[in-house]
Design a protein around this motif. Structure first.
Motif, PDB file in Angstrom:
ATOM      1  N   MET A  85       0.273  -5.846  30.708  1.00  0.00           N
ATOM      2  CA  MET A  85       0.986  -7.089  30.412  1.00  0.00           C
ATOM      3  C   MET A  85       1.667  -6.894  29.065  1.00  0.00           C
ATOM      4  O   MET A  85       0.991  -6.734  28.044  1.00  0.00           O
ATOM      5  N   LEU A  86       2.999  -6.894  29.079  1.00  0.00           N
ATOM      6  CA  LEU A  86       3.759  -6.563  27.877  1.00  0.00           C
ATOM      7  C   LEU A  86       4.316  -7.823  27.224  1.00  0.00           C
ATOM      8  O   LEU A  86       4.925  -8.678  27.883  1.00  0.00           O
ATOM      9  N   ALA A  87       4.099  -7.938  25.906  1.00  0.00           N
ATOM     10  CA  ALA A  87       4.740  -8.946  25.074  1.00  0.00           C
ATOM     11  C   ALA A  87       5.120  -8.221  23.785  1.00  0.00           C
ATOM     12  O   ALA A  87       4.353  -8.234  22.820  1.00  0.00           O
ATOM     13  N   PRO A  88       6.253  -7.507  23.782  1.00  0.00           N
ATOM     14  CA  PRO A  88       6.576  -6.587  22.677  1.00  0.00           C
ATOM     15  C   PRO A  88       6.415  -7.262  21.321  1.00  0.00           C
ATOM     16  O   PRO A  88       6.790  -8.442  21.188  1.00  0.00           O
ATOM     17  N   PRO A  89       5.839  -6.507  20.360  1.00  0.00           N
ATOM     18  CA  PRO A  89       5.353  -5.119  20.468  1.00  0.00           C
ATOM     19  C   PRO A  89       3.907  -5.011  20.927  1.00  0.00           C
ATOM     20  O   PRO A  89       3.300  -3.948  20.794  1.00  0.00           O
ATOM     21  N   CYS A 123       7.193   0.446  23.526  1.00  0.00           N
ATOM     22  CA  CYS A 123       7.896   0.192  24.786  1.00  0.00           C
ATOM     23  C   CYS A 123       8.637  -1.158  24.698  1.00  0.00           C
ATOM     24  O   CYS A 123       8.049  -2.174  24.289  1.00  0.00           O
ATOM     25  N   ALA A 124       9.882  -1.153  25.141  1.00  0.00           N
ATOM     26  CA  ALA A 124      10.686  -2.377  25.071  1.00  0.00           C
ATOM     27  C   ALA A 124      10.609  -3.187  26.346  1.00  0.00           C
ATOM     28  O   ALA A 124      10.869  -4.393  26.339  1.00  0.00           O
ATOM     29  N   ASN A 125      10.230  -2.556  27.470  1.00  0.00           N
ATOM     30  CA  ASN A 125      10.149  -3.270  28.740  1.00  0.00           C
ATOM     31  C   ASN A 125       9.075  -2.645  29.618  1.00  0.00           C
ATOM     32  O   ASN A 125       8.545  -1.570  29.313  1.00  0.00           O
ATOM     33  N   CYS A 126       8.795  -3.309  30.720  1.00  0.00           N
ATOM     34  CA  CYS A 126       7.707  -2.861  31.594  1.00  0.00           C
ATOM     35  C   CYS A 126       8.074  -1.584  32.350  1.00  0.00           C
ATOM     36  O   CYS A 126       7.212  -0.793  32.697  1.00  0.00           O
ATOM     37  N   GLN A 127       9.370  -1.363  32.593  1.00  0.00           N
ATOM     38  CA  GLN A 127       9.797  -0.121  33.259  1.00  0.00           C
ATOM     39  C   GLN A 127       9.437   1.102  32.395  1.00  0.00           C
ATOM     40  O   GLN A 127       9.011   2.144  32.918  1.00  0.00           O
ATOM     41  N   GLU A 128       9.614   0.940  31.089  1.00  0.00           N
ATOM     42  CA  GLU A 128       9.255   2.048  30.193  1.00  0.00           C
ATOM     43  C   GLU A 128       7.753   2.258  30.176  1.00  0.00           C
ATOM     44  O   GLU A 128       7.272   3.402  30.110  1.00  0.00           O
ATOM     45  N   VAL A 129       6.983   1.174  30.252  1.00  0.00           N
ATOM     46  CA  VAL A 129       5.522   1.304  30.311  1.00  0.00           C
ATOM     47  C   VAL A 129       5.117   2.100  31.549  1.00  0.00           C
ATOM     48  O   VAL A 129       4.309   3.032  31.474  1.00  0.00           O
ATOM     49  N   ILE A 138       6.249  -3.648  39.680  1.00  0.00           N
ATOM     50  CA  ILE A 138       6.585  -4.301  38.416  1.00  0.00           C
ATOM     51  C   ILE A 138       7.060  -5.717  38.740  1.00  0.00           C
ATOM     52  O   ILE A 138       7.967  -5.899  39.560  1.00  0.00           O
ATOM     53  N   ILE A 139       6.427  -6.688  38.115  1.00  0.00           N
ATOM     54  CA  ILE A 139       6.845  -8.095  38.272  1.00  0.00           C
ATOM     55  C   ILE A 139       7.065  -8.645  36.871  1.00  0.00           C
ATOM     56  O   ILE A 139       6.097  -8.936  36.145  1.00  0.00           O
ATOM     57  N   GLY A 140       8.323  -8.797  36.473  1.00  0.00           N
ATOM     58  CA  GLY A 140       8.629  -9.298  35.138  1.00  0.00           C
ATOM     59  C   GLY A 140       8.127  -8.346  34.072  1.00  0.00           C
ATOM     60  O   GLY A 140       8.529  -7.181  34.004  1.00  0.00           O
ATOM     61  N   MET A 141       7.209  -8.821  33.235  1.00  0.00           N
ATOM     62  CA  MET A 141       6.627  -8.025  32.151  1.00  0.00           C
ATOM     63  C   MET A 141       5.242  -7.503  32.527  1.00  0.00           C
ATOM     64  O   MET A 141       4.481  -7.074  31.668  1.00  0.00           O
ATOM     65  N   GLU A 142       4.929  -7.612  33.806  1.00  0.00           N
ATOM     66  CA  GLU A 142       3.614  -7.165  34.289  1.00  0.00           C
ATOM     67  C   GLU A 142       3.813  -5.985  35.223  1.00  0.00           C
ATOM     68  O   GLU A 142       4.735  -5.953  36.044  1.00  0.00           O
ATOM     69  N   GLY A 143       2.920  -4.997  35.099  1.00  0.00           N
ATOM     70  CA  GLY A 143       3.021  -3.815  35.947  1.00  0.00           C
ATOM     71  C   GLY A 143       1.663  -3.341  36.422  1.00  0.00           C
ATOM     72  O   GLY A 143       0.634  -3.552  35.775  1.00  0.00           O
ATOM     73  N   ILE A 144       1.647  -2.650  37.607  1.00  0.00           N
ATOM     74  CA  ILE A 144       0.419  -2.091  38.190  1.00  0.00           C
ATOM     75  C   ILE A 144       0.678  -0.615  38.503  1.00  0.00           C
ATOM     76  O   ILE A 144       1.727  -0.254  39.059  1.00  0.00           O
ATOM     77  N   ALA A 145      -0.297   0.227  38.158  1.00  0.00           N
ATOM     78  CA  ALA A 145      -0.231   1.659  38.480  1.00  0.00           C
ATOM     79  C   ALA A 145      -1.572   2.075  39.071  1.00  0.00           C
ATOM     80  O   ALA A 145      -2.604   1.424  38.839  1.00  0.00           O
ATOM     81  N   ALA A 146      -1.570   3.163  39.873  1.00  0.00           N
ATOM     82  CA  ALA A 146      -2.786   3.599  40.560  1.00  0.00           C
ATOM     83  C   ALA A 146      -2.921   5.116  40.457  1.00  0.00           C
ATOM     84  O   ALA A 146      -1.934   5.865  40.494  1.00  0.00           O
ATOM     85  N   GLY A 147      -4.172   5.546  40.358  1.00  0.00           N
ATOM     86  CA  GLY A 147      -4.461   6.979  40.322  1.00  0.00           C
ATOM     87  C   GLY A 147      -5.758   7.288  41.032  1.00  0.00           C
ATOM     88  O   GLY A 147      -6.541   6.393  41.374  1.00  0.00           O
ATOM     89  N   ARG A 148      -5.988   8.586  41.253  1.00  0.00           N
ATOM     90  CA  ARG A 148      -7.227   9.060  41.877  1.00  0.00           C
ATOM     91  C   ARG A 148      -7.945   9.938  40.866  1.00  0.00           C
ATOM     92  O   ARG A 148      -7.375  10.872  40.301  1.00  0.00           O
ATOM     93  N   VAL A 149      -9.231   9.624  40.622  1.00  0.00           N
ATOM     94  CA  VAL A 149      -9.995  10.349  39.606  1.00  0.00           C
ATOM     95  C   VAL A 149     -10.235  11.777  40.091  1.00  0.00           C
ATOM     96  O   VAL A 149     -10.686  12.015  41.212  1.00  0.00           O
ATOM     97  N   GLN A 150      -9.946  12.755  39.212  1.00  0.00           N
ATOM     98  CA  GLN A 150     -10.154  14.171  39.547  1.00  0.00           C
ATOM     99  C   GLN A 150     -11.384  14.722  38.808  1.00  0.00           C
ATOM    100  O   GLN A 150     -11.602  14.381  37.639  1.00  0.00           O
ATOM    101  N   PRO A 151     -12.170  15.557  39.456  1.00  0.00           N
ATOM    102  CA  PRO A 151     -12.110  15.860  40.888  1.00  0.00           C
ATOM    103  C   PRO A 151     -12.792  14.758  41.689  1.00  0.00           C
ATOM    104  O   PRO A 151     -13.769  14.185  41.235  1.00  0.00           O
ATOM    105  N   GLY A 152     -12.297  14.504  42.834  1.00  0.00           N
ATOM    106  CA  GLY A 152     -12.860  13.436  43.663  1.00  0.00           C
ATOM    107  C   GLY A 152     -11.765  12.542  44.202  1.00  0.00           C
ATOM    108  O   GLY A 152     -10.570  12.850  44.089  1.00  0.00           O
ATOM    109  N   ASN A 153     -12.163  11.414  44.780  1.00  0.00           N
ATOM    110  CA  ASN A 153     -11.218  10.496  45.405  1.00  0.00           C
ATOM    111  C   ASN A 153     -11.396   9.055  44.962  1.00  0.00           C
ATOM    112  O   ASN A 153     -10.818   8.144  45.554  1.00  0.00           O
ATOM    113  N   ASP A 154     -12.196   8.838  43.902  1.00  0.00           N
ATOM    114  CA  ASP A 154     -12.394   7.458  43.458  1.00  0.00           C
ATOM    115  C   ASP A 154     -11.075   6.887  42.927  1.00  0.00           C
ATOM    116  O   ASP A 154     -10.401   7.528  42.111  1.00  0.00           O
TER     117      ASP A 154
END
Length: 204
Positions: free
Chosen positions: A174-178, A130-136, A151-167
């Motif tokens: 944190m990206l510093a290519p490569p 990945c060359a940038n955080c958007q690609e990550v 996405i803030i600079g080279m830092e990104g946050i993503a969220a999910g819900r564990v299946q099955p369930g709601n946890d």
């Protein structure tokens, strides 16, 4: 003597005449010869009898029918085989592997509030293309089924819900290519490990 001989001849003749008459009477009284009585039926009567059988000739034994080997029957058999093959139920399509996560719509503030309440965290540093955080974030969205939160600079946050369930399950990168540092935070340690291995495959 001559007269006696003459009388004897006359008596013989009379006896012969009587014998002939008796023979003729016997012949008249006798039944007709069997050959005459059993007169063969003429050809007209014979034809009439045979007509009852549906023809003018004596019925013959029907010729044995040979097993049908025509091309039409062969093609019919092929069609029946094809029909049998078509009538079988189609194999169910292979099921797509179920994602560990389902997208979770949250804000960065909500992630910060819940991050410390989740018991298990797994971290990894890996080599990425990945060359940038958007690609990550794009790879996490398509490959791990996680929702990009911010996405803030080279830092990104993503969220999910564990299946099955709601946890909830949160991912921080944190990206510093490569080089890429990734953290997975969730309630169950085994789930955190599985999500981390998934991230390694989609982000490499």
């Amino acid at each position: 003597e001559k007269e006696e001989e003459k009388e004897e001849e006359e008596e013989k003749e009379a006896e012969e005449d009587e014998d002939e008459q008796e023979q003729e009477e016997n012949e008249e009284d006798a039944p007709a010869p069997a050959a005459a009585a059993a007169k063969p039926a003429d050809s007209g009567d014979m034809l009439d009898l045979l007509d009852f059988d549906g023809g003018g000739a004596a019925p013959s034994q029907p010729a044995p029918t040979a097993a049908p080997t025509s091309a039409a029957q062969a093609s019919g058999d092929d069609l029946m085989l094809l029909d049998m093959g078509d009538s079988s139920p189609p194999a169910p399509p292979p099921q797509a592997p179920q994602h560990i996560l389902a997208p979770l719509q949250v804000t960065t503030q909500q992630v910060g509030q819940m991050w410390g309440s989740l018991a298990s965290e797994r971290k990894m540093q890996l080599q990425t293309s990945c060359a940038n955080c958007q690609e990550v974030m794009s790879r996490l969205q398509n490959g791990a089924n996680a929702h990009p939160v911010e996405i803030i600079g080279m830092e990104g946050i993503a969220a999910g819900r564990v299946q099955p369930g709601n946890d909830p399950c949160f991912l921080h990168s944190m990206l510093a290519p490569p080089r890429l540092d990734i953290s997975v935070r969730t309630q169950d340690a085994a789930v955190a490990q599985r999500v981390l291995e998934l991230c390694q495959r989609v982000l490499a």
